[in-house]
Design a protein around this motif. Structure first.
Motif, mmCIF file in Angstrom:
data_model
loop_
_atom_site.group_PDB
_atom_site.id
_atom_site.type_symbol
_atom_site.label_atom_id
_atom_site.label_comp_id
_atom_site.label_asym_id
_atom_site.label_seq_id
_atom_site.Cartn_x
_atom_site.Cartn_y
_atom_site.Cartn_z
ATOM 1 N N SER A 138 0.824 -1.218 0.000
ATOM 2 C CA SER A 138 0.000 0.000 0.000
ATOM 3 C C SER A 138 0.852 1.260 0.000
ATOM 4 N N LYS A 178 3.006 6.543 1.962
ATOM 5 C CA LYS A 178 1.845 7.339 2.379
ATOM 6 C C LYS A 178 2.244 8.580 3.164
ATOM 7 N N GLU A 208 5.392 1.024 4.123
ATOM 8 C CA GLU A 208 4.098 1.707 4.024
ATOM 9 C C GLU A 208 4.245 3.230 4.040
#
Length: 419
Positions: free
Chosen positions: A289, A295, A322
């Protein structure tokens, strides 16, 4: 002009810089992994990230003490240090505290220590002392066996603590043996046994033994068919067959149920996304992800909502994946690659055999931790619960890796005084 006794001039600052970058980046990722909005300060010692700050500060203090001590101390007292920590491992078996099924911790007041972590540098020192003995030749089986005993004793004692992951780290010392002259045949056999182990779990015994028989026949056609070579090939076939027939017993009788499940999940015999495969599955989601850029710091949803157990310790690399993405993960891999290459370069420039062997011990331990930790985070290796050096949360691991590395840096800084 460089002075032989000037520590500041002779210390390998590129390695020290890499070490500092790693522990600071690791600290930031521990902060992200266990971030608590009610305790937002990274210096809050009631939280794991605040405690890690204390471990970092004390590790730097330890490093300074190691650098001040005379370099000869580590060679002269190598066996004494090894023996002392072995005694501590015995004490752990008697007085140790059980954590997560492993009786490997000593509780001293409010501080819990894992002595097995410190056994790594002690074994490296003892091994360097023994292998640096004049006229030692690891091509001779008797001398190789004595060296093997030095790593086998702590390995077995740590296994008795039910800490298989840490015990397996000691296998890394075989790289040192290989560097010091152990025949490559032993490494070939070791890799062959590992491959045959997994194949035995995937293929029926009769089919696998049939394939081994075909390989034996092909080998007999290809080799120079002297009596010695023919006997050797037949013995290898018989030994492989015996191993195949014994794997089932070993797998079910010697390995614990959770270890069996982890191996089965790894090779695809089971899909246990809510049990043994949960950590790895959530870790892969977290890393995937993150995409290319990640992120952002403190914005990882897998991290923020605690989907990944042990994320600040054994699975710290998925926090990097991540929140910092492919770029951040690549940076960590590059940092380790540069450090490991640097360690080889430092080991090769040592004038003392003791220092060179200890340098390769440091390389072997860090290499094993780096490769296995990241591989198990990516689902490429069974989860055996070992930390990522300088990144994972924990005082014992950070202290032990710091001691391991800075003893070598002290030996390297003193190399000009070796005649």
């Amino acid at each position: 002009m460089r002075s032989r006794n000037n520590l500041i001039q002779n210390l390998d600052w590129p390695t020290v810089t890499i070490y500092l970058v790693m522990i600071i980046f690791g600290w930031l990722n521990i902060y992200a992994a266990v971030y608590n909005e009610e305790h937002q300060s990274i210096l809050d010692i009631s939280q794991s990230y605040g405690k890690q700050m204390i471990w970092i500060a004390t590790s730097i203090l330890l490093a300074m003490i190691i650098l001040i001590i005379d370099a000869k101390f580590y060679s002269v007292f190598s066996y004494a240090i090894y023996g002392f920590i072995l005694l501590v491992l015995v004490a752990v078996l008697v007085f140790g505290k059980e954590v997560a099924g492993s009786k490997s911790w000593l509780q001293i007041g409010s501080i819990g220590l894992q002595p097995a972590e410190f056994m790594k540098f002690a074994t490296g020192l003892a091994l360097a002392k023994y292998l640096s003995t004049l006229s030692l030749d690891l091509k001779e089986f008797r001398q190789l066996l004595k060296a093997f005993v030095i790593i086998a004793i702590p390995l077995l004692m740590i296994e008795l603590q039910n800490d298989t992951g840490t015990a397996l780290v000691f296998v890394a010392f075989f790289l040192v043996f290989y560097r010091q002259g152990m025949p490559g045949t032993f490494l070939f056999i070791g890799v062959g046994v590992l491959v045959l182990f997994f194949l035995t779990l995937l293929i029926q015994n009769l089919i696998l033994i049939g394939l081994l028989a075909v390989l034996m026949i092909v080998a007999l056609f290809l080799i120079n068919r002297t009596p010695k070579n023919i006997v050797m090939i037949i013995l290898m076939f018989l030994a492989s067959t015996a191993f195949v027939l014994s794997v089932d017993y070993g797998f079910h009788q010697l390995m614990k149920p959770h270890q069996q499940t982890r191996v089965k999940v790894l090779i695809g015999l089971e899909t246990d996304l809510l049990g043994a495969g949960y950590n790895v599955h959530q870790s892969l989601i977290a890393i995937g992800s993150g995409g290319f850029w990640g992120k952002g710091f403190l914005k990882g949803t897998q991290t923020k909502y605690n989907f990944v157990p042990e994320q600040s310790t054994d699975f710290i690399f998925c926090t990097v994946g991540e929140e910092w993405g492919f770029i951040g993960s690549l940076a960590v891999v590059v940092l380790f690659a540069v450090l490991l290459i640097r360690l080889i370069r430092l080991a090769e420039r040592q004038r003392s055999v003791f220092s060179k062997i200890y340098g390769y011990s440091v390389f072997s331990i860090l290499f094993f931790h780096f490769v296995v930790n990241i591989a198990m985070t990516l689902g490429l290796f069974p989860v055996i619960g070992i930390p990522l050096p300088f990144f994972s949360y924990g005082g014992s691991s950070l202290w032990s890796f710091t001691i391991l590395l800075f003893i070598f840096l002290k030996l390297d800084a003193d190399r000009l005084n070796v005649l």
